[in-house]
Design a protein around this motif. Structure first.
Motif, PDB file in Angstrom:
ATOM      1  N   PRO A   1      -3.098   6.900  -4.358  1.00  0.00           N
ATOM      2  CA  PRO A   1      -2.955   5.804  -3.386  1.00  0.00           C
ATOM      3  C   PRO A   1      -3.304   4.466  -4.034  1.00  0.00           C
ATOM      4  O   PRO A   1      -4.318   4.352  -4.743  1.00  0.00           O
ATOM      5  CB  PRO A   1      -3.963   6.185  -2.301  1.00  0.00           C
TER       6      PRO A   1
ATOM      7  N   ASN B   1      -7.476   8.823   1.153  1.00  0.00           N
ATOM      8  CA  ASN B   1      -7.668   7.694   0.262  1.00  0.00           C
ATOM      9  C   ASN B   1      -7.661   8.183  -1.178  1.00  0.00           C
ATOM     10  O   ASN B   1      -7.341   9.350  -1.442  1.00  0.00           O
ATOM     11  CB  ASN B   1      -8.956   6.943   0.618  1.00  0.00           C
TER      12      ASN B   1
ATOM     13  N   THR C   1      -9.716   4.151   6.666  1.00  0.00           N
ATOM     14  CA  THR C   1      -9.082   2.902   7.088  1.00  0.00           C
ATOM     15  C   THR C   1      -8.180   2.375   5.981  1.00  0.00           C
ATOM     16  O   THR C   1      -8.641   2.127   4.858  1.00  0.00           O
ATOM     17  CB  THR C   1     -10.142   1.852   7.451  1.00  0.00           C
ATOM     18  N   VAL C   2      -6.915   2.214   6.286  1.00  0.00           N
ATOM     19  CA  VAL C   2      -5.927   1.727   5.321  1.00  0.00           C
ATOM     20  C   VAL C   2      -6.135   0.240   5.048  1.00  0.00           C
ATOM     21  O   VAL C   2      -6.131  -0.213   3.893  1.00  0.00           O
ATOM     22  CB  VAL C   2      -4.499   1.983   5.847  1.00  0.00           C
TER      23      VAL C   2
ATOM     24  N   PHE D   1      -1.731   8.211  12.927  1.00  0.00           N
ATOM     25  CA  PHE D   1      -1.825   6.831  12.460  1.00  0.00           C
ATOM     26  C   PHE D   1      -2.260   5.986  13.648  1.00  0.00           C
ATOM     27  O   PHE D   1      -1.646   6.049  14.718  1.00  0.00           O
ATOM     28  CB  PHE D   1      -0.485   6.342  11.919  1.00  0.00           C
TER      29      PHE D   1
ATOM     30  N   GLN E   1       1.539   5.672  -1.542  1.00  0.00           N
ATOM     31  CA  GLN E   1       1.222   6.896  -2.279  1.00  0.00           C
ATOM     32  C   GLN E   1       2.554   7.562  -2.580  1.00  0.00           C
ATOM     33  O   GLN E   1       3.308   7.894  -1.675  1.00  0.00           O
ATOM     34  CB  GLN E   1       0.324   7.789  -1.413  1.00  0.00           C
TER      35      GLN E   1
ATOM     36  N   ASN F   1     -10.889   2.514  -1.786  1.00  0.00           N
ATOM     37  CA  ASN F   1      -9.963   3.497  -1.212  1.00  0.00           C
ATOM     38  C   ASN F   1      -8.720   3.710  -2.062  1.00  0.00           C
ATOM     39  O   ASN F   1      -7.923   4.608  -1.767  1.00  0.00           O
ATOM     40  CB  ASN F   1      -9.521   3.056   0.187  1.00  0.00           C
ATOM     41  N   TYR F   2      -8.553   2.890  -3.115  1.00  0.00           N
ATOM     42  CA  TYR F   2      -7.293   2.902  -3.852  1.00  0.00           C
ATOM     43  C   TYR F   2      -7.515   2.951  -5.354  1.00  0.00           C
ATOM     44  O   TYR F   2      -8.516   2.458  -5.876  1.00  0.00           O
ATOM     45  CB  TYR F   2      -6.460   1.663  -3.503  1.00  0.00           C
TER      46      TYR F   2
ATOM     47  N   TYR G   1       3.888   7.675   1.435  1.00  0.00           N
ATOM     48  CA  TYR G   1       3.889   6.597   2.423  1.00  0.00           C
ATOM     49  C   TYR G   1       3.894   5.255   1.714  1.00  0.00           C
ATOM     50  O   TYR G   1       3.515   5.148   0.538  1.00  0.00           O
ATOM     51  CB  TYR G   1       2.679   6.699   3.365  1.00  0.00           C
TER      52      TYR G   1
ATOM     53  N   ILE H   1       0.857  -1.181   0.000  1.00  0.00           N
ATOM     54  CA  ILE H   1       0.000   0.000   0.000  1.00  0.00           C
ATOM     55  C   ILE H   1       0.891   1.228   0.000  1.00  0.00           C
ATOM     56  O   ILE H   1       1.901   1.279   0.711  1.00  0.00           O
ATOM     57  CB  ILE H   1      -0.910   0.004   1.248  1.00  0.00           C
TER      58      ILE H   1
ATOM     59  N   GLU I   1      -5.475   2.839  10.575  1.00  0.00           N
ATOM     60  CA  GLU I   1      -6.302   3.981  10.188  1.00  0.00           C
ATOM     61  C   GLU I   1      -5.481   5.262  10.128  1.00  0.00           C
ATOM     62  O   GLU I   1      -4.448   5.383  10.790  1.00  0.00           O
ATOM     63  CB  GLU I   1      -7.443   4.167  11.194  1.00  0.00           C
ATOM     64  N   VAL I   2      -5.983   6.230   9.342  1.00  0.00           N
ATOM     65  CA  VAL I   2      -5.390   7.564   9.248  1.00  0.00           C
ATOM     66  C   VAL I   2      -6.423   8.581   9.718  1.00  0.00           C
ATOM     67  O   VAL I   2      -7.608   8.464   9.392  1.00  0.00           O
ATOM     68  CB  VAL I   2      -4.956   7.888   7.800  1.00  0.00           C
TER      69      VAL I   2
END
Length: 314
Positions: free
Chosen positions: A279, A130, A144-145, A175, A121, A271-272, A258, A119, A247-248
């Motif tokens: 991301p 996200n 939420t990652v 985080f 960015q 989210n991606y 990241y 995962i 989570e962020v």
């Protein structure tokens, strides 16, 4: 009933004594042989085992960076496995090139791969949100990652514009790692000195801890480093048991990059997007098993070794 005379009994005792003595001598020889064999096994120089183990370690160490490189340059499991398999052969040959001159055969082959998800960015002007693609995506500052994470490796992030960090902890970049209990890393500017960035870590139990560094900080989350320096406050996920969620919070107002690799996690694809502009969440090699063989005139050595990039910073 047999009549054993006294001289017969003496002969029997004498024979029995000889048998026992011979048995003790044989047992001593066997024990000495076992001890010597164990010493040979542990003293690599005597049996040539040291060279074999060094070759195994060279292959494993060399492949750690190779796996990370393969992960950065592959988008599917089949592509990643093919690249890694060829890289294992190449690394094996380089590690063995000096052994050939000594009449030694050494090689390594890929046995299996344990898959994870990378995962990240990559845009230095991107935010810790996200996905922003497509434009209609629901961009969230709090998101939420990954959920149900069994393990995390090589987690790091870099704030590329620390001027956006708040001068207090009112709206910091956070985080969170949680399994019901929550471990929180907070990044913010020090109130007493606006040029200094601080990390505060709050574990589920025990006091919070703080580290300080300069502007535009790079945080090795699982390595426990802040701008390349050890940060005692960082003990990733201390007090939180797997599986956990990552989570962020307040990600929209901060810019930076990241990356992390997670295992056995559930990823919300909404989210991606796809690398490298937004991301992303892509297949990754979390761990690889490699079979190593080393043959000389006096030694035959074979073993499986695991390659775990980022293990040292777990």
């Amino acid at each position: 009933m047999a009549d054993l005379r006294s001289d017969d009994r003496a002969q029997v005792l004498l024979v029995a004594g000889f048998v026992l003595a011979a048995s003790f001598v044989a047992l001593t020889l066997v024990l000495n042989s076992v001890i010597y064999t164990e010493n040979l096994a542990t003293r690599g120089d005597d049996a040539g085992g040291g060279d074999a183990i060094s070759y195994r370690n060279d292959v494993a160490d060399g492949l750690e960076s190779v796996v990370e490189s393969v992960n950065r340059n592959g988008s599917t499991q089949s592509v990643l496995r093919d690249k890694l398999s060829r890289a294992v052969v190449s690394t094996s040959r380089r590690a063995a090139q000096f052994q050939v001159l000594r009449g030694i055969s050494a090689n390594a082959t890929l046995v299996s791969v344990e898959w994870g998800t990378r995962i990240g960015q990559n845009r230095t002007t991107g935010n810790f949100t996200n996905s922003t693609v497509p434009a209609s995506a629901d961009v969230a500052s709090d998101w939420t990652v990954a959920t149900g994470v069994a393990a995390t490796r090589s987690a790091r992030f870099n704030v590329t514009d620390s001027s956006e960090l708040a001068l207090d902890t009112g709206s910091p970049l956070e985080f969170r790692v949680t399994d019901g209990s929550t471990w929180t890393l907070t990044l913010f500017k020090n109130v007493s000195d606006g040029s200094v960035t601080a990390i505060e870590v709050d574990p589920p139990s025990g006091p919070s801890r703080v580290c300080s560094a300069g502007s535009d900080p790079t945080v090795g989350l699982t390595a426990g480093t802040f701008n390349g320096t050890d940060c005692p406050a960082l003990d990733y996920g201390e007090g939180v048991a797997a599986p956990y969620d990552i989570e962020v919070r307040n990600g929209r107002q901060f810019q930076g990059t990241y990356s992390l690799v997670v295992r056995d996690a559930t990823i919300d694809s909404t989210n991606y997007g796809t690398a490298p502009d937004v991301p992303f969440a892509l297949p990754a090699v979390y761990e690889a098993t490699v079979h190593v063989e080393y043959q000389s005139t006096s030694l035959s050595y074979a073993t499986d070794t695991r390659v775990r990039p980022g293990e040292s910073d777990d």
